[in-house]
Design an enzyme around this catalytic site. Structure first.
Site, PDB file in Angstrom:
ATOM      1  N   CYS A   1       0.891  -1.095   0.155  1.00 32.93           N
ATOM      2  CA  CYS A   1      -0.097   0.151   0.168  1.00 32.93           C
ATOM      3  C   CYS A   1       0.916   1.255  -0.162  1.00 32.93           C
ATOM      4  CB  CYS A   1      -1.007  -0.058   1.398  1.00 32.93           C
ATOM      5  SG  CYS A   1      -1.666   1.569   1.641  1.00 32.93           S
TER       6      CYS A   1
ATOM      7  N   CYS B   1      -3.347   7.668  -1.629  1.00 32.29           N
ATOM      8  CA  CYS B   1      -4.685   7.748  -2.430  1.00 32.29           C
ATOM      9  C   CYS B   1      -5.817   8.523  -1.774  1.00 32.29           C
ATOM     10  CB  CYS B   1      -5.091   6.560  -3.005  1.00 32.29           C
ATOM     11  SG  CYS B   1      -3.823   5.413  -3.373  1.00 32.29           S
TER      12      CYS B   1
ATOM     13  N   GLU C   1      -0.026   1.867   9.384  1.00 31.56           N
ATOM     14  CA  GLU C   1      -1.257   2.337   9.959  1.00 31.56           C
ATOM     15  C   GLU C   1      -1.282   2.785  11.017  1.00 31.56           C
ATOM     16  OE1 GLU C   1      -2.847   0.941   6.273  1.00 31.56           O
ATOM     17  OE2 GLU C   1      -1.614  -0.116   7.725  1.00 31.56           O
TER      18      GLU C   1
ATOM     19  N   HIS D   1     -12.830   5.318  -3.348  1.00 27.09           N
ATOM     20  CA  HIS D   1     -11.974   4.283  -2.691  1.00 27.09           C
ATOM     21  C   HIS D   1     -12.106   2.840  -3.122  1.00 27.09           C
ATOM     22  CE1 HIS D   1      -8.120   4.609  -0.520  1.00 27.09           C
ATOM     23  NE2 HIS D   1      -8.322   3.689   0.445  1.00 27.09           N
TER      24      HIS D   1
ATOM     25  N   TYR E   1      -9.350   0.322  -5.258  1.00 27.13           N
ATOM     26  CA  TYR E   1      -8.654  -1.033  -4.921  1.00 27.13           C
ATOM     27  C   TYR E   1      -8.485  -1.869  -6.239  1.00 27.13           C
ATOM     28  CZ  TYR E   1      -8.417  -0.773  -0.120  1.00 27.13           C
ATOM     29  OH  TYR E   1      -8.112  -0.414   1.292  1.00 27.13           O
TER      30      TYR E   1
ATOM     31  N   CYS F   1      -4.861  -0.586  -7.124  1.00 26.91           N
ATOM     32  CA  CYS F   1      -3.716  -0.610  -6.246  1.00 26.91           C
ATOM     33  C   CYS F   1      -3.521  -2.198  -5.921  1.00 26.91           C
ATOM     34  CB  CYS F   1      -3.713   0.039  -4.761  1.00 26.91           C
ATOM     35  SG  CYS F   1      -4.844  -0.517  -3.569  1.00 26.91           S
TER      36      CYS F   1
ATOM     37  N   GLU G   1      -6.134  -6.112   4.100  1.00 27.68           N
ATOM     38  CA  GLU G   1      -6.705  -4.706   3.740  1.00 27.68           C
ATOM     39  C   GLU G   1      -7.650  -5.006   2.643  1.00 27.68           C
ATOM     40  OE1 GLU G   1      -4.388  -1.551   1.683  1.00 27.68           O
ATOM     41  OE2 GLU G   1      -4.922  -0.384   3.410  1.00 27.68           O
TER      42      GLU G   1
HETATM   43 FE1  SF4 Z   1      -3.337   1.890  -0.079  1.00 25.20          FE
HETATM   44 FE2  SF4 Z   1      -4.859   1.008  -2.114  1.00 25.20          FE
HETATM   45 FE3  SF4 Z   1      -5.933   2.619  -0.281  1.00 25.20          FE
HETATM   46 FE4  SF4 Z   1      -4.058   3.545  -2.106  1.00 25.20          FE
HETATM   47  S1  SF4 Z   1      -6.049   2.848  -2.685  1.00 25.20           S
HETATM   48  S2  SF4 Z   1      -4.285   4.139   0.273  1.00 25.20           S
HETATM   49  S3  SF4 Z   1      -2.733   1.625  -2.196  1.00 25.20           S
HETATM   50  S4  SF4 Z   1      -5.216   0.632   0.113  1.00 25.20           S
HETATM   51 FE    FE Z   2      -6.574   1.046   1.955  1.00 23.99          FE
END
Ligand code: SF4
Ligand code: FE
Length: 484
Positions: free
Chosen positions: A100, A104, A259, A294, A298, A301, A448
Site C-alpha cells: 500500500c 490515495c 497505519e 476508494h 482498490y 492498487c 486490507e
Molecule cells: Fe493503499 Fe490502495 Fe488505499 Fe492507495 S487505494 S491508500 S494503495 S489501500
Molecule cells: Fe486502504
C-alpha cells in the site's frame, strides 16, 4: 512550487514536531526510525516518479484551479479520462512498491468533499465549497501528503451511533464550540500512511441522523497540532526492520505501508478548517462518495500488488525447478485471470463515471462496490495459489544471519540452493512471498483487501441500494409477457 522533490518532502516532514508512538515509546526522530522509513519510501516514490518524464502523464495532472502541473494524488477529476488514469496510476504504484503506497486517501476524499460541500452550500448557503477549494489549492501548491481519517473506533459496533454511546469519545465529536472554531475529542482507527503525512482530513464515519450534530464534523489539521497522538499499529514480522543490517529477511526491504490509531485529545479546529458542521443529512453523501472512490481505487492498487505476487510465484517456480509443470502454469494463469478481473472492475467503474453538480467526476457506485467486493475475495485465492507454488520452505527457511554465518553459512548455501541460482536469490524470493502473504505487506494486500475501504457487508449494502432490482424485474416481466 507545485512539484516537490522527495528530498524536499522529507525536509518538510523533518520540520514538523509530531507525536508518534511505537511499542510504548515516543519516536523522537520519525525521519530516521526504521519502522517508519519503508512507508515514507513509498510516499517518496510518488514525488520521484512525478518528476520522471515516462510517468508524467499518470503521476501529474493540470490543476483546474491554478492551471499548474500538480501531483495527480491531489487532483480534482475533470473527466472520465482522469478517473481512468487514477486507476492506472494506482496499478503502477502497486507494481512499483509491492505495498500500500498510502497517498490515495486524499485524492478520494478531496473529490468527495469537492462535490458534497458544493451541494451543502446549495442547500444551506454555507461557504464550505470555497473553503475546501482554497484548502485543496494549498495542498496542490505545496505538494502535501494528506492522510484521511474516517473510521471511528466505536464501542458497540452497529447497535449504537455517536451520542448513544456511553463513552461519547468513541466517536470523534465536538466537545466545545467557540466563536473562532470547535474543540474535538475522539480517536480514528487504521489511518493509512498518517505517520508520514503533513495534514489529516477528518470526516464522520457513517451517515448521521438529526440529534447527531456534534458527531457530524469534518475538518483538516496539520499533524503537529497539539493534542494529536499517533500510535503505530503492530504488523506481523514488523520488528525484523529493527534488526541490525536487516535486508533479505524483510522480503521487501524498501517499501511498506503503515497505519496508526490516531487520538484527538481536546484538539482545537479553527473555523476556516471546517468543511461540515452539523449538517447531518450530508454525512451519508460524503462517506458514500469517498467510499465509492476508494473502492474503485482498490481495482488499481490491489491488481498492481497482485502483479508482484504473480511475479514472485512465477520466479519461485523457476528457482524451485517446477516452472514447466502443467499444474504450476495453470495456477499462474488462474492468478492472472483473477487479478485482471479486479482491474477490469476498477477501470469499468471509472469509464462509467459521471459529472457531479460541482463539475468534478464521480465513479459509478455500483461497479466500484462490485470491484471492492471482488477484492475481498480474489487476493485470498491469489495468495493461496502463490503459497501452493512456493512450497512450505516459504515459512521454514533459515535466516539471513544463518546464510551469512562463517560457521554454518555453507550448509545454507548448499542445501537451499535453487535451480540455476544461488541460495541467496532463492531466499530473497521466498522472503518476498512470505512478506506478501504473511508479513508486513499482508496488511496492505490480504487483510486490507477484506477491510480497507469498508468491510464486505458495506459493499453488499451499497450493491443492494444501487442494484435496481425493480428495473431488472421489469425487464424480466416484459420478456416473459407479464403485464402489470
Ligand atoms: Fe493503499 Fe490502495 Fe488505499 Fe492507495 S487505494 S491508500 S494503495 S489501500
Ligand atoms: Fe486502504
Amino acid at each position: 512550487m507545485p512539484l516537490m522533490t522527495s528530498q524536499q518532502y522529507v525536509e518538510s516532514l523533518a520540520k514538523m514536531k509530531r507525536n508518534i508512538w511505537f511499542q510504548g515509546e515516543k519516536i523522537e526522530d520519525p525521519i530516521s526510525h526504521p519502522m517508519l522509513i519503508p512507508s515514507r519510501k513509498c510516499l517518496e516514490e510518488t514525488y520521484n516518479m512525478a518528476l520522471m518524464p515516462e510517468y508524467e502523464d499518470l503521476l501529474t495532472a493540470t490543476s483546474h484551479l491554478t492551471g499548474r502541473r500538480i501531483n495527480r494524488f491531489n487532483h480534482i477529476h475533470q473527466n472520465r479520462e482522469d478517473l481512468n488514469k487514477k486507476v492506472k496510476l494506482q496499478r503502477l504504484m502497486g507494481q512499483r512498491t509491492g505495498s500500500c503506497f498510502q497517498r490515495c486517501v486524499i485524492m478520494d476524499m478531496a473529490n468527495a468533499f469537492y462535490s458534497t460541500t458544493y451541494e451543502i452550500d446549495e442547500k444551506y448557503g454555507t461557504e464550505y465549497f470555497e473553503r475546501f477549494k482554497q484548502y485543496i489549492t494549498y495542498c496542490q501548491e505545496e505538494d502535501l501528503i494528506v492522510a484521511g481519517a474516517l473510521t471511528d473506533v466505536k464501542g458497540s459496533r452497529g447497535s449504537k451511533i455517536g451520542s448513544d454511546e456511553q463513552d461519547k469519545d468513541l466517536y470523534v465529536h465536538v466537545v466545545e464550540r467557540r466563536p473562532d472554531g470547535v474543540v474535538v475529542n475522539g480517536a480514528k482507527a487504521h489511518l493509512t500512511g498518517i505517520t508520514n503525512a503533513h495534514d489529516v482530513v477528518v470526516l464522520p464515519t457513517q451517515a448521521m441522523t438529526p440529534g447527531q450534530e456534534d458527531y457530524t464534523i469534518a475538518f483538516t489539521l496539520p499533524l503537529d497540532t497539539p493534542g494529536i497522538t499517533m500510535i503505530v499499529g503492530r504488523q506481523s514480522c514488523d520488528t525484523r526492520k529493527l534488526e541490525p543490517g536487516a535486508d533479505i529477511d524483510l522480503g521487501n526491504a524498501n517499501y511498506g505501508g503503515i497505519e496508526a490509531l490516531t487520538v484527538f485529545d481536546h484538539v482545537f479546529v479553527p473555523n476556516e478548517n471546517i468543511f461540515l458542521n452539523g449538517e447531518t443529512e450530508f454525512a451519508g453523501m460524503l462517506v458514500e462518495r469517498f467510499a465509492g472512490y476508494h473502492r474503485n481505487s482498490y481495482g488499481g492498487c490491489k491488481s498492481g500488488v497482485g502483479d508482484v505476487v504473480i511475479g514472485a510465484a512465477s520466479l519461485i517456480a523457476q528457482y524451485n525447478g517446477t516452472e514447466k509443470a502443467s499444474h504450476v502454469k495453470d495456477k499462474l494463469v488462474e492468478m492472472t485471470q483473477l487479478n485482471e478481473q479486479l482491474y477490469c472492475a476498477g477501470i469499468a467503474s471509472s469509464a462509467e463515471g459521471w459529472q457531479t453538480k460541482a463539475g468534478n467526476y464521480m465513479v459509478d457506485l455500483l461497479l466500484a462496490n462490485v470491484c471492492k467486493l471482488n477484492v475481498t475475495r480474489y487476493p485470498y485465492e491469489i495468495i493461496r495459489l502463490m503459497e501452493d507454488i512456493a512450497g512450505g520452505i516459504m515459512v521454514t527457511a533459515p535466516s539471513e544471519a544463518d546464510l551469512k554465518s562463517g560457521e554454518i553459512g555453507h550448509y545454507v548455501e548448499k542445501y537451499l540452493v535453487g535451480c540455476g541460482v544461488k541460495a541467496e536469490e532463492r531466499l530473497r524470493c521466498l522472503r518476498l512471498c512470505e512478506n506478501l502473504a504473511l508479513g508486513t505487506a499482508a496488511v496492505g494486500y490480504r487483510t486490507e483487501s477484506m477491510h480497507g475501504a469498508g468491510s464486505p457487508q458495506a459493499q453488499k449494502v451499497m450493491i443492494t441500494r444501487q442494484g435496481n432490482f425493480e428495473r431488472k424485474k421489469a425487464l424480466a416481466k416484459r420478456i416473459a409477457g407479464i403485464r402489470g
